[in-house]
Design a protein around this motif. Structure first.
Motif, PDB file in Angstrom:
ATOM      1  N   SER A   1      -7.739   9.061   5.272  1.00  0.00           N
ATOM      2  CA  SER A   1      -7.497  10.230   4.419  1.00  0.00           C
ATOM      3  C   SER A   1      -8.035  11.475   5.104  1.00  0.00           C
ATOM      4  O   SER A   1      -8.954  11.418   5.923  1.00  0.00           O
ATOM      5  CB  SER A   1      -8.159  10.047   3.051  1.00  0.00           C
TER       6      SER A   1
ATOM      7  N   ILE B   1      -2.682   5.370  -4.694  1.00  0.00           N
ATOM      8  CA  ILE B   1      -3.620   5.412  -3.565  1.00  0.00           C
ATOM      9  C   ILE B   1      -4.265   6.790  -3.479  1.00  0.00           C
ATOM     10  O   ILE B   1      -5.484   6.916  -3.257  1.00  0.00           O
ATOM     11  CB  ILE B   1      -2.918   5.059  -2.245  1.00  0.00           C
TER      12      ILE B   1
ATOM     13  N   TYR C   1       2.137   0.901  -4.229  1.00  0.00           N
ATOM     14  CA  TYR C   1       1.016   1.635  -4.837  1.00  0.00           C
ATOM     15  C   TYR C   1       0.877   3.060  -4.293  1.00  0.00           C
ATOM     16  O   TYR C   1       0.166   3.865  -4.894  1.00  0.00           O
ATOM     17  CB  TYR C   1      -0.290   0.871  -4.630  1.00  0.00           C
ATOM     18  N   GLY C   2       1.550   3.366  -3.200  1.00  0.00           N
ATOM     19  CA  GLY C   2       1.434   4.696  -2.606  1.00  0.00           C
ATOM     20  C   GLY C   2       2.560   5.644  -2.954  1.00  0.00           C
ATOM     21  O   GLY C   2       2.653   6.732  -2.383  1.00  0.00           O
TER      22      GLY C   2
ATOM     23  N   HIS D   1      -1.169  13.634  -2.271  1.00  0.00           N
ATOM     24  CA  HIS D   1      -0.225  12.622  -1.788  1.00  0.00           C
ATOM     25  C   HIS D   1      -0.049  12.691  -0.275  1.00  0.00           C
ATOM     26  O   HIS D   1       0.047  11.649   0.400  1.00  0.00           O
ATOM     27  CB  HIS D   1       1.123  12.806  -2.494  1.00  0.00           C
TER      28      HIS D   1
ATOM     29  N   TRP E   1      -3.188  11.305   2.929  1.00  0.00           N
ATOM     30  CA  TRP E   1      -3.641   9.976   3.336  1.00  0.00           C
ATOM     31  C   TRP E   1      -2.502   9.288   4.089  1.00  0.00           C
ATOM     32  O   TRP E   1      -1.335   9.630   3.922  1.00  0.00           O
ATOM     33  CB  TRP E   1      -4.099   9.135   2.141  1.00  0.00           C
ATOM     34  N   TYR E   2      -2.866   8.301   4.903  1.00  0.00           N
ATOM     35  CA  TYR E   2      -1.848   7.548   5.630  1.00  0.00           C
ATOM     36  C   TYR E   2      -2.383   6.147   5.940  1.00  0.00           C
ATOM     37  O   TYR E   2      -3.595   5.896   5.944  1.00  0.00           O
ATOM     38  CB  TYR E   2      -1.404   8.255   6.912  1.00  0.00           C
TER      39      TYR E   2
ATOM     40  N   ILE F   1      -7.818   2.650   4.971  1.00  0.00           N
ATOM     41  CA  ILE F   1      -6.795   3.648   4.662  1.00  0.00           C
ATOM     42  C   ILE F   1      -7.375   4.994   5.064  1.00  0.00           C
ATOM     43  O   ILE F   1      -8.495   5.342   4.672  1.00  0.00           O
ATOM     44  CB  ILE F   1      -6.424   3.651   3.169  1.00  0.00           C
TER      45      ILE F   1
ATOM     46  N   ASP G   1       1.630   7.938  -7.051  1.00  0.00           N
ATOM     47  CA  ASP G   1       0.810   7.618  -5.880  1.00  0.00           C
ATOM     48  C   ASP G   1      -0.596   7.227  -6.346  1.00  0.00           C
ATOM     49  O   ASP G   1      -1.485   8.061  -6.479  1.00  0.00           O
ATOM     50  CB  ASP G   1       0.749   8.812  -4.929  1.00  0.00           C
TER      51      ASP G   1
ATOM     52  N   ILE H   1       0.828  -1.214   0.000  1.00  0.00           N
ATOM     53  CA  ILE H   1       0.000   0.000   0.000  1.00  0.00           C
ATOM     54  C   ILE H   1       0.858   1.259   0.000  1.00  0.00           C
ATOM     55  O   ILE H   1       0.648   2.173  -0.804  1.00  0.00           O
ATOM     56  CB  ILE H   1      -0.964  -0.010   1.194  1.00  0.00           C
ATOM     57  N   VAL H   2       1.852   1.315   0.897  1.00  0.00           N
ATOM     58  CA  VAL H   2       2.625   2.546   1.068  1.00  0.00           C
ATOM     59  C   VAL H   2       3.738   2.682   0.034  1.00  0.00           C
ATOM     60  O   VAL H   2       3.904   3.746  -0.580  1.00  0.00           O
ATOM     61  CB  VAL H   2       3.203   2.613   2.500  1.00  0.00           C
TER      62      VAL H   2
END
Length: 318
Positions: A165, A102, A92-93, A110, A113-114, A163, A100, A88-89
């Motif tokens: 945001s 995600i 794809y992040g 960018h 989100w975390y 996820i 990014d 994820i991070v």
């Protein structure tokens, strides 16, 4: 399900050999076809049939599909080293400097989100599933049987992760929104059972039945997927990731097979109703708990599982 088919194929070969043996034995004891056949209640007979029922697996091994993964010693990864975090991070992040995806999926910037440990899947559970099998019994006398069963099932795991945001307006960030996504798993199991069965009661048709014995369980993790879907883009930016496939890549490929496939032991029991339709056909309705060690994932332990179903027997010796 190749390993399941191989075992069932071996069982069928043994089964055909036993049939041939019974046939040759019966040739020497057959009376003239015109004579009247009488049934000896204590005659040793061989019965084969099928089992169809529902299965409730213990949820302890469902944690294998939570996205953490494990190291070369079979120890569960930390969050920072987990497969799900990396995908994820970093992948794809944009963590490695790429696009990014995600942020695009969530329609945020960018930095807005975390993904932390509180977002990881928790309390994954197996859904209720089916169990089918080939079941046999050797009738020692009217009330005593030796049983041998091969039962198979395909288990499904469903879970959720999030996820987080935020949105920025006039330099201020709003409260975090938890965007929920799906994680799934699929697992094959085959159980080989050898045990003792006792028929209880004096009624000629309907009796009680109890059984118990040794259980050997073959398990294989078949599928582990995450689905990052957004309604904002009508599926255009949706992402699916095969976590099992990652185990086939270096460095996981060096050691993961022994944690994704395994053979465990346990004990089974059963109780229910035994209905004799005629000398040829028998039906059993039974509840069948088992206490098993499922040898996949990290630190497997003995746990209780439950089944409920119907067993149909055909007398091959009549």
């Amino acid at each position: 399900m190749k390993f399941t088919l191989k075992i069932i194929g071996l069982w069928l070969c043994l089964y055909l050999v036993s049939l041939k043996g019974f046939s040759q034995s019966n040739e020497h004891t057959e009376e003239d076809s015109s004579s009247i056949v009488t049934v000896n209640p204590n005659q040793k007979t061989f019965h084969a049939g099928v089992y169809v029922g529902a299965f409730w697996a213990n949820h302890s091994t469902a944690g294998l599909y939570d996205g953490y993964g494990f190291d070369e010693f079979g120890v569960r990864n930390t969050f920072a080293n987990s497969i799900l975090y990396n995908q994820i991070v970093n992948i794809y992040g944009g963590g490695y400097g790429g696009v990014d995806l995600i942020a695009q999926l969530l329609n945020v910037e960018h930095k807005d989100w975390y993904f932390n440990e509180q977002n990881m899947p928790a309390n994954l559970r197996y859904t209720t599933t089916y169990m089918v099998g080939l079941n046999t019994r050797y009738q020692v006398d009217k009330k005593t049987n030796i049983i041998f069963n091969i039962n198979a099932s395909k288990l499904v795991v469903d879970g959720k992760f999030t996820i987080s945001s935020t949105t920025t307006s006039n330099g201020f960030q709003s409260q975090a929104k938890q965007n929920q996504f799906t994680i799934t798993g699929a697992e094959q199991r085959m159980m080989m059972q050898l045990g003792y069965q006792k028929i209880i009661g004096k009624n000629e048709k309907l009796k009680l039945m109890v059984e118990g014995g040794l259980n050997i369980i073959f398990s294989k993790a078949q599928k582990n997927m995450i689905y990052l879907n957004s309604d904002l883009f009508n599926g255009a930016n949706n992402i699916s990731v095969d976590l099992i496939n990652i185990y086939n890549q270096v460095p996981y490929s060096y050691y993961s097979p022994k944690y994704l496939v395994g053979a465990g032991i346990g004990a089974f029991a059963g109780t229910g109703l035994h209905l004799t339709i005629n000398p040829k056909y028998t039906v059993q309705l039974l509840y069948s708990p088992s206490y098993d060690r499922i040898s996949i994932g990290y630190n497997p332990k003995f746990k209780l599982q439950n089944g409920f179903g119907l067993r149909f027997y055909y007398n091959l010796s009549q």
